[in-house]
Design a protein around this motif. Structure first.
Motif, PDB file in Angstrom:
ATOM      1  N   LEU A   1     -10.632 -77.947 -46.323  1.00  0.00           N
ATOM      2  CA  LEU A   1      -9.438 -78.234 -45.537  1.00  0.00           C
ATOM      3  C   LEU A   1      -9.050 -77.060 -44.639  1.00  0.00           C
ATOM      4  O   LEU A   1      -8.444 -77.251 -43.583  1.00  0.00           O
ATOM      5  CB  LEU A   1      -8.269 -78.580 -46.467  1.00  0.00           C
ATOM      6  CG  LEU A   1      -8.404 -79.915 -47.209  1.00  0.00           C
ATOM      7  CD1 LEU A   1      -7.379 -80.014 -48.321  1.00  0.00           C
ATOM      8  CD2 LEU A   1      -8.255 -81.083 -46.231  1.00  0.00           C
ATOM      9  N   ASN A   2      -9.384 -75.835 -45.074  1.00  0.00           N
ATOM     10  CA  ASN A   2      -9.043 -74.644 -44.284  1.00  0.00           C
ATOM     11  C   ASN A   2     -10.134 -73.601 -44.483  1.00  0.00           C
ATOM     12  O   ASN A   2     -10.058 -72.769 -45.386  1.00  0.00           O
ATOM     13  CB  ASN A   2      -7.680 -74.085 -44.698  1.00  0.00           C
ATOM     14  CG  ASN A   2      -7.289 -72.865 -43.883  1.00  0.00           C
ATOM     15  OD1 ASN A   2      -7.976 -72.500 -42.914  1.00  0.00           O
ATOM     16  ND2 ASN A   2      -6.194 -72.217 -44.255  1.00  0.00           N
ATOM     17  N   SER A   3     -11.148 -73.636 -43.636  1.00  0.00           N
ATOM     18  CA  SER A   3     -12.320 -72.763 -43.803  1.00  0.00           C
ATOM     19  C   SER A   3     -12.026 -71.304 -43.475  1.00  0.00           C
ATOM     20  O   SER A   3     -12.877 -70.436 -43.724  1.00  0.00           O
ATOM     21  CB  SER A   3     -13.468 -73.258 -42.922  1.00  0.00           C
ATOM     22  OG  SER A   3     -13.100 -73.203 -41.545  1.00  0.00           O
ATOM     23  N   LYS A   4     -10.859 -71.013 -42.936  1.00  0.00           N
ATOM     24  CA  LYS A   4     -10.508 -69.641 -42.574  1.00  0.00           C
ATOM     25  C   LYS A   4      -9.596 -68.980 -43.613  1.00  0.00           C
ATOM     26  O   LYS A   4      -9.046 -67.903 -43.366  1.00  0.00           O
ATOM     27  CB  LYS A   4      -9.806 -69.623 -41.210  1.00  0.00           C
ATOM     28  CG  LYS A   4     -10.631 -70.208 -40.064  1.00  0.00           C
ATOM     29  CD  LYS A   4     -11.891 -69.401 -39.812  1.00  0.00           C
ATOM     30  CE  LYS A   4     -12.667 -69.936 -38.607  1.00  0.00           C
ATOM     31  NZ  LYS A   4     -13.935 -69.199 -38.394  1.00  0.00           N
ATOM     32  N   ASP A   5      -9.438 -69.628 -44.756  1.00  0.00           N
ATOM     33  CA  ASP A   5      -8.533 -69.109 -45.783  1.00  0.00           C
ATOM     34  C   ASP A   5      -9.262 -68.087 -46.660  1.00  0.00           C
ATOM     35  O   ASP A   5     -10.015 -68.444 -47.566  1.00  0.00           O
ATOM     36  CB  ASP A   5      -7.997 -70.256 -46.634  1.00  0.00           C
ATOM     37  CG  ASP A   5      -6.909 -69.803 -47.605  1.00  0.00           C
ATOM     38  OD1 ASP A   5      -6.683 -68.577 -47.712  1.00  0.00           O
ATOM     39  OD2 ASP A   5      -6.292 -70.661 -48.236  1.00  0.00           O
ATOM     40  N   ALA A   6      -9.028 -66.809 -46.386  1.00  0.00           N
ATOM     41  CA  ALA A   6      -9.692 -65.737 -47.149  1.00  0.00           C
ATOM     42  C   ALA A   6      -9.342 -65.808 -48.624  1.00  0.00           C
ATOM     43  O   ALA A   6     -10.169 -65.498 -49.490  1.00  0.00           O
ATOM     44  CB  ALA A   6      -9.295 -64.373 -46.578  1.00  0.00           C
ATOM     45  N   TYR A   7      -8.109 -66.231 -48.936  1.00  0.00           N
ATOM     46  CA  TYR A   7      -7.665 -66.243 -50.320  1.00  0.00           C
ATOM     47  C   TYR A   7      -8.404 -67.302 -51.150  1.00  0.00           C
ATOM     48  O   TYR A   7      -8.629 -67.110 -52.351  1.00  0.00           O
ATOM     49  CB  TYR A   7      -6.157 -66.484 -50.378  1.00  0.00           C
ATOM     50  CG  TYR A   7      -5.379 -65.495 -49.558  1.00  0.00           C
ATOM     51  CD1 TYR A   7      -5.465 -64.135 -49.830  1.00  0.00           C
ATOM     52  CD2 TYR A   7      -4.585 -65.909 -48.498  1.00  0.00           C
ATOM     53  CE1 TYR A   7      -4.774 -63.217 -49.070  1.00  0.00           C
ATOM     54  CE2 TYR A   7      -3.892 -64.995 -47.729  1.00  0.00           C
ATOM     55  CZ  TYR A   7      -3.984 -63.643 -48.016  1.00  0.00           C
ATOM     56  OH  TYR A   7      -3.304 -62.731 -47.264  1.00  0.00           O
ATOM     57  N   ALA A   8      -8.783 -68.406 -50.524  1.00  0.00           N
ATOM     58  CA  ALA A   8      -9.536 -69.433 -51.245  1.00  0.00           C
ATOM     59  C   ALA A   8     -10.927 -68.915 -51.623  1.00  0.00           C
ATOM     60  O   ALA A   8     -11.419 -69.158 -52.729  1.00  0.00           O
ATOM     61  CB  ALA A   8      -9.641 -70.697 -50.402  1.00  0.00           C
ATOM     62  N   TYR A   9     -11.563 -68.197 -50.706  1.00  0.00           N
ATOM     63  CA  TYR A   9     -12.864 -67.584 -51.024  1.00  0.00           C
ATOM     64  C   TYR A   9     -12.702 -66.555 -52.148  1.00  0.00           C
ATOM     65  O   TYR A   9     -13.539 -66.467 -53.048  1.00  0.00           O
ATOM     66  CB  TYR A   9     -13.461 -66.915 -49.782  1.00  0.00           C
ATOM     67  CG  TYR A   9     -14.001 -67.892 -48.767  1.00  0.00           C
ATOM     68  CD1 TYR A   9     -15.228 -68.516 -48.962  1.00  0.00           C
ATOM     69  CD2 TYR A   9     -13.284 -68.195 -47.612  1.00  0.00           C
ATOM     70  CE1 TYR A   9     -15.739 -69.419 -48.029  1.00  0.00           C
ATOM     71  CE2 TYR A   9     -13.776 -69.100 -46.674  1.00  0.00           C
ATOM     72  CZ  TYR A   9     -14.995 -69.706 -46.888  1.00  0.00           C
ATOM     73  OH  TYR A   9     -15.490 -70.596 -45.976  1.00  0.00           O
ATOM     74  N   TYR A  10     -11.620 -65.798 -52.080  1.00  0.00           N
ATOM     75  CA  TYR A  10     -11.367 -64.787 -53.115  1.00  0.00           C
ATOM     76  C   TYR A  10     -11.204 -65.459 -54.484  1.00  0.00           C
ATOM     77  O   TYR A  10     -11.802 -65.037 -55.484  1.00  0.00           O
ATOM     78  CB  TYR A  10     -10.111 -63.995 -52.771  1.00  0.00           C
ATOM     79  CG  TYR A  10      -9.678 -63.026 -53.847  1.00  0.00           C
ATOM     80  CD1 TYR A  10     -10.322 -61.800 -54.010  1.00  0.00           C
ATOM     81  CD2 TYR A  10      -8.628 -63.325 -54.701  1.00  0.00           C
ATOM     82  CE1 TYR A  10      -9.929 -60.914 -54.999  1.00  0.00           C
ATOM     83  CE2 TYR A  10      -8.223 -62.443 -55.688  1.00  0.00           C
ATOM     84  CZ  TYR A  10      -8.871 -61.244 -55.833  1.00  0.00           C
ATOM     85  OH  TYR A  10      -8.485 -60.365 -56.807  1.00  0.00           O
ATOM     86  N   GLY A  11     -10.388 -66.517 -54.535  1.00  0.00           N
ATOM     87  CA  GLY A  11     -10.178 -67.222 -55.793  1.00  0.00           C
ATOM     88  C   GLY A  11     -11.470 -67.801 -56.337  1.00  0.00           C
ATOM     89  O   GLY A  11     -11.758 -67.716 -57.538  1.00  0.00           O
ATOM     90  N   ARG A  12     -12.280 -68.398 -55.463  1.00  0.00           N
ATOM     91  CA  ARG A  12     -13.558 -68.949 -55.913  1.00  0.00           C
ATOM     92  C   ARG A  12     -14.475 -67.835 -56.403  1.00  0.00           C
ATOM     93  O   ARG A  12     -15.207 -68.006 -57.392  1.00  0.00           O
ATOM     94  CB  ARG A  12     -14.224 -69.743 -54.788  1.00  0.00           C
ATOM     95  CG  ARG A  12     -15.417 -70.573 -55.275  1.00  0.00           C
ATOM     96  CD  ARG A  12     -15.960 -71.490 -54.186  1.00  0.00           C
ATOM     97  NE  ARG A  12     -16.598 -70.752 -53.095  1.00  0.00           N
ATOM     98  CZ  ARG A  12     -17.160 -71.325 -52.032  1.00  0.00           C
ATOM     99  NH1 ARG A  12     -17.142 -72.648 -51.912  1.00  0.00           N
ATOM    100  NH2 ARG A  12     -17.714 -70.599 -51.084  1.00  0.00           N
ATOM    101  N   GLY A  13     -14.413 -66.683 -55.731  1.00  0.00           N
ATOM    102  CA  GLY A  13     -15.221 -65.547 -56.169  1.00  0.00           C
ATOM    103  C   GLY A  13     -14.860 -65.103 -57.574  1.00  0.00           C
ATOM    104  O   GLY A  13     -15.733 -64.799 -58.400  1.00  0.00           O
ATOM    105  N   LEU A  14     -13.558 -65.074 -57.889  1.00  0.00           N
ATOM    106  CA  LEU A  14     -13.129 -64.696 -59.238  1.00  0.00           C
ATOM    107  C   LEU A  14     -13.676 -65.668 -60.283  1.00  0.00           C
ATOM    108  O   LEU A  14     -14.119 -65.255 -61.362  1.00  0.00           O
ATOM    109  CB  LEU A  14     -11.597 -64.669 -59.309  1.00  0.00           C
ATOM    110  CG  LEU A  14     -10.876 -63.559 -58.537  1.00  0.00           C
ATOM    111  CD1 LEU A  14      -9.367 -63.775 -58.586  1.00  0.00           C
ATOM    112  CD2 LEU A  14     -11.219 -62.178 -59.099  1.00  0.00           C
ATOM    113  N   THR A  15     -13.641 -66.953 -59.955  1.00  0.00           N
ATOM    114  CA  THR A  15     -14.134 -67.951 -60.907  1.00  0.00           C
ATOM    115  C   THR A  15     -15.649 -67.864 -61.063  1.00  0.00           C
ATOM    116  O   THR A  15     -16.178 -67.965 -62.178  1.00  0.00           O
ATOM    117  CB  THR A  15     -13.725 -69.359 -60.443  1.00  0.00           C
ATOM    118  OG1 THR A  15     -12.305 -69.401 -60.275  1.00  0.00           O
ATOM    119  CG2 THR A  15     -14.119 -70.402 -61.477  1.00  0.00           C
TER     120      THR A  15
END
Length: 686
Positions: A408-422
């Motif tokens: 939905l928002n490919s420019k959301d750095a925080y979503a990548y960060y959260g996925r990285g933590l998981t």
């Protein structure tokens, strides 16, 4: 005079100071026409060749540190060069165009409180960095604080580091605390001097009246009585300054960060910053916990506002309580909003945030799910639910939500960060590093992403790359204690023990209650044989938290290492009182009892480990040692055989061979006590 050159390139324009210990000049670099610099001469107390050799090493070390400091902070006078001529040392500093604070602190003309608070804040920010490098300024006074002409910022100049190292003298006693005069310098000696500067500014006192001020002591407390009847000062500001200038350094602020925190509370800076940047600050400061609150502002563009004034008021009260840390109160307010409007997706989302902070991840996930039902196109709702799923251990579901948020928002750095933590939780190190890298590409100042990527890079043995990530965090935010701590861990793994100590010290200077930094620094000191320093670190932890078990077990290992077996037993026993199933404490205490010849007690401790964990190879091995000493041949062989099998399964080849060797000795009817044992009580130090 004007024709005189220093180092063959610095033309002397003017002598600024001519003292018996050295001179200070305004110079021009002939290689850079029109450029002006300050050159300070230092005359060593002796021309003895051996003394000069030591001083040269000190001089070079101090110069390198100060040069780096100037590069790190714009409000520190830059060290341009250093050299030696005719057995005299010279330092070349940048010339700061501006006026010293002595021009602002004028007799009978006190500065306003807000001016003094600004002065303190600016210099304290500098001291945080300075102290993190293990440097103490030593000579803070109005003359060494310059208001730069170009931007009106305060610049700290004339570090006294060289004076102490090279000429070993103490001047300017007006601003120095007693411990510095006595040669027992502390980090908070700088804080004391800055406190005196603040008092001088509030009172309008020039340097020649500071001695009189310091003699005006309160008859009851013995502290400086600087507030006269004509001076009205905010009580909280006065309390801060009083604590800065306490006579006993142990009762003073210990670190610049502590003073800054109190000043920020005084002027309500933290509150204003939280209102303006609340979501991003939570992410940077608290990692996963903070991530869930980010991006909420986008809801206001996507969803209708609460319909009535009552709903708006309740909703805002809930947000205010959440921002203040009153999560239970926030939940109650959001409950009322939802009762008035069951379709209010934003209220569900914010209530989910509050439940998350309260540790109720099931309810947080349920609220995020309801928000998604009400608005399936909102990326933030998926993002929030991803964090809730992750905390519940539902990593696949979390990944699916992060994927949808990114879709939905490919420019959301925080979503990548959260996925990285998981992904890191799932041990997919490559995928996690890729996500952190993507987050950094989208948000180049994203310190948490650098930090987590560095930790993973260290895990996969890319240690130099890990250090580069931690370096980047420190460059972006020199006050990030976690970055210094993680870099120290990496340095320690690389056997760079002194570099590790420096970084642990920087982390502690920034966060004086950083228990893990004390623990690991204590371990490094112990490895280096620095008995007192290690003990002091472990003791400090127990002053902060008397129930911190690892401090007892690590101090026990330290005491054992230099033969204090009784002290080690005391520490392991204290740890076991707090955790009766602590395997490492039993194993290590058994070793200490064994060293004291108490075989029965040692045997009981090893057997207790085996009762708790039947796969603890170390306990079987150590009990085999006891049984060998007791001439219980079959029992010893059985224990060594069990230890060998477990060591082999765990990939501990050296320990496996030790156990096999003891079995061979016993089977050949040669039963001397084993001379080699693997180290006991391996401790998880993270």
């Amino acid at each position: 005079m004007n024709s005189h050159f220093l180092d063959g390139r610095y033309r002397i324009l003017k002598a600024l100071n001519d003292g018996e210990k050295g001179k200070t000049y305004l110079v021009e670099d002939v290689n850079l026409p029109g450029s002006q610099f300050i050159v300070k001469q230092l005359r060593p107390p002796s021309s003895n060749p051996q003394t000069l050799t030591i001083l040269r090493r000190l001089f070079a070390s101090k110069a390198a540190t100060l040069e780096k400091l100037g590069q790190e902070h714009d409000n520190i006078q830059k060290l341009i060069a250093s050299f030696e001529e005719n057995e005299e040392f010279y330092i070349v500093y940048e010339f700061i165009a501006g006026n010293p604070l002595t021009d602002e602190i004028i007799q009978g003309q006190p500065l306003r409180e807000d001016q003094v608070i600004s002065l303190l804040s600016e210099i304290l920010e500098v001291l945080v960095l300075v102290h993190s490098y293990g440097v103490i300024h030593r000579d803070i006074k109005p003359a060494n604080i310059i208001r730069r002409e170009s931007d009106e910022k305060l610049v700290l100049v004339n570090f006294g580091t060289f004076n102490e190292a090279i000429i070993n003298t103490v001047d300017n006693l007006e601003y120095m605390p007693i411990e510095q005069v006595n040669g027992n310098l502390k980090y908070n000696s700088d804080i004391y001097a800055l406190g005196i500067v603040a008092i001088a500014a509030l009172r309008g006192l020039p340097a020649n009246e500071i001695f009189n001020l310091r003699s005006q002591n309160n008859k009851l407390t013995g502290e400086i009585d600087w507030r006269n009847k004509n001076l009205t000062v905010n009580r909280k500001l006065a309390n801060i300054i009083n604590r800065m200038v306490r006579f006993d350094y142990r009762k003073r602020y210990q670190y610049a960060t502590e003073v800054l925190d109190d000043l920020k509370k005084l002027i309500n800076v933290e509150h204003n910053q939280q209102k303006q940047h609340h979501k991003k600050l939570l992410l940077v400061l608290t990692g996963i916990v903070g991530c869930i609150t980010l991006g909420i502002g986008a809801w206001f563009l996507q969803l209708p506002k609460p319909a009535s004034d009552a709903q708006q008021k309740l909703y805002q009260e809930g947000v205010n309580k959440y921002d203040a840390g009153n999560y239970e109160g926030a939940v109650k307010d959001f409950n009322q909003v939802i009762e008035l409007d069951p379709q209010n997706a934003l209220a569900y989302n914010r209530r989910g945030d509050a439940y998350y902070r309260l540790g109720d991840y099931e309810q947080a996930q349920a609220d995020s799910s309801q928000a998604i039902l009400l608005n399936p196109q909102d990326a933030n709702a998926y993002f929030d639910r991803g964090f809730a799923f992750s905390e519940l251990g539902k990593y696949k579901e979390a990944i699916a939500d992060y994927n949808q948020a990114i879709k939905l928002n490919s420019k959301d750095a925080y979503a990548y960060y959260g996925r990285g933590l998981t992904l890191a939780q799932l041990k997919d190190n490559k995928g996690a590093i890729g996500d952190f890298s993507k987050a950094i590409a989208l948000k180049p100042q994203y310190t948490e992403a650098y930090l987590q990527r560095g930790i993973l890079r260290r895990r996969v043995r890319l240690r130099q790359a890990a250090i580069q990530d931690f370096d980047r965090v420190i460059k972006i935010n020199p006050s990030d204690a976690k970055a210094y701590y993680q870099r120290a861990l990496t340095q320690s793994i690389n056997k760079q023990k002194y570099a590790a100590i420096k970084d642990y010290t920087a982390a502690i200077n920034i966060n004086p209650k950083y228990i893990e930094a004390y623990l690991n620094r204590g371990d490094v000191y112990s490895d280096l044989g620095d008995k007192l320093e290690a003990s002091e670190d472990y003791n400090t932890i127990l002053q902060i938290d008397p129930k911190f078990i690892a401090a007892y077990t690590h101090r026990g290992i330290h005491r054992f290492s230099f033969g204090d077996y009784k002290g080690a037993i005391e520490d392991y026993t204290a740890a076991l009182k707090l955790d009766s199933n602590n395997i490492s404490a039993y194993n290590n205490r058994g070793n200490a009892y064994l060293e004291l010849g108490n075989k029965k007690a040692a045997n009981q401790d090893y057997s207790r480990v085996i009762a708790i964990n039947a796969n603890n190879a170390l306990a079987y091995y150590n009990r085999g040692v006891i049984r060998t000493k007791q001439k219980n041949k079959q029992g010893a062989i059985a224990d060594f055989a069990k230890a060998a099998k477990l060591f082999q399964q765990q990939g501990e080849q050296d320990s496996y061979q030790d156990a096999q060797r003891e079995i061979t000795i016993l089977q050949n009817n040669s039963a001397p006590a084993p001379t080699t044992r693997p180290k006991s009580g391996k401790i998880e130090k993270n």
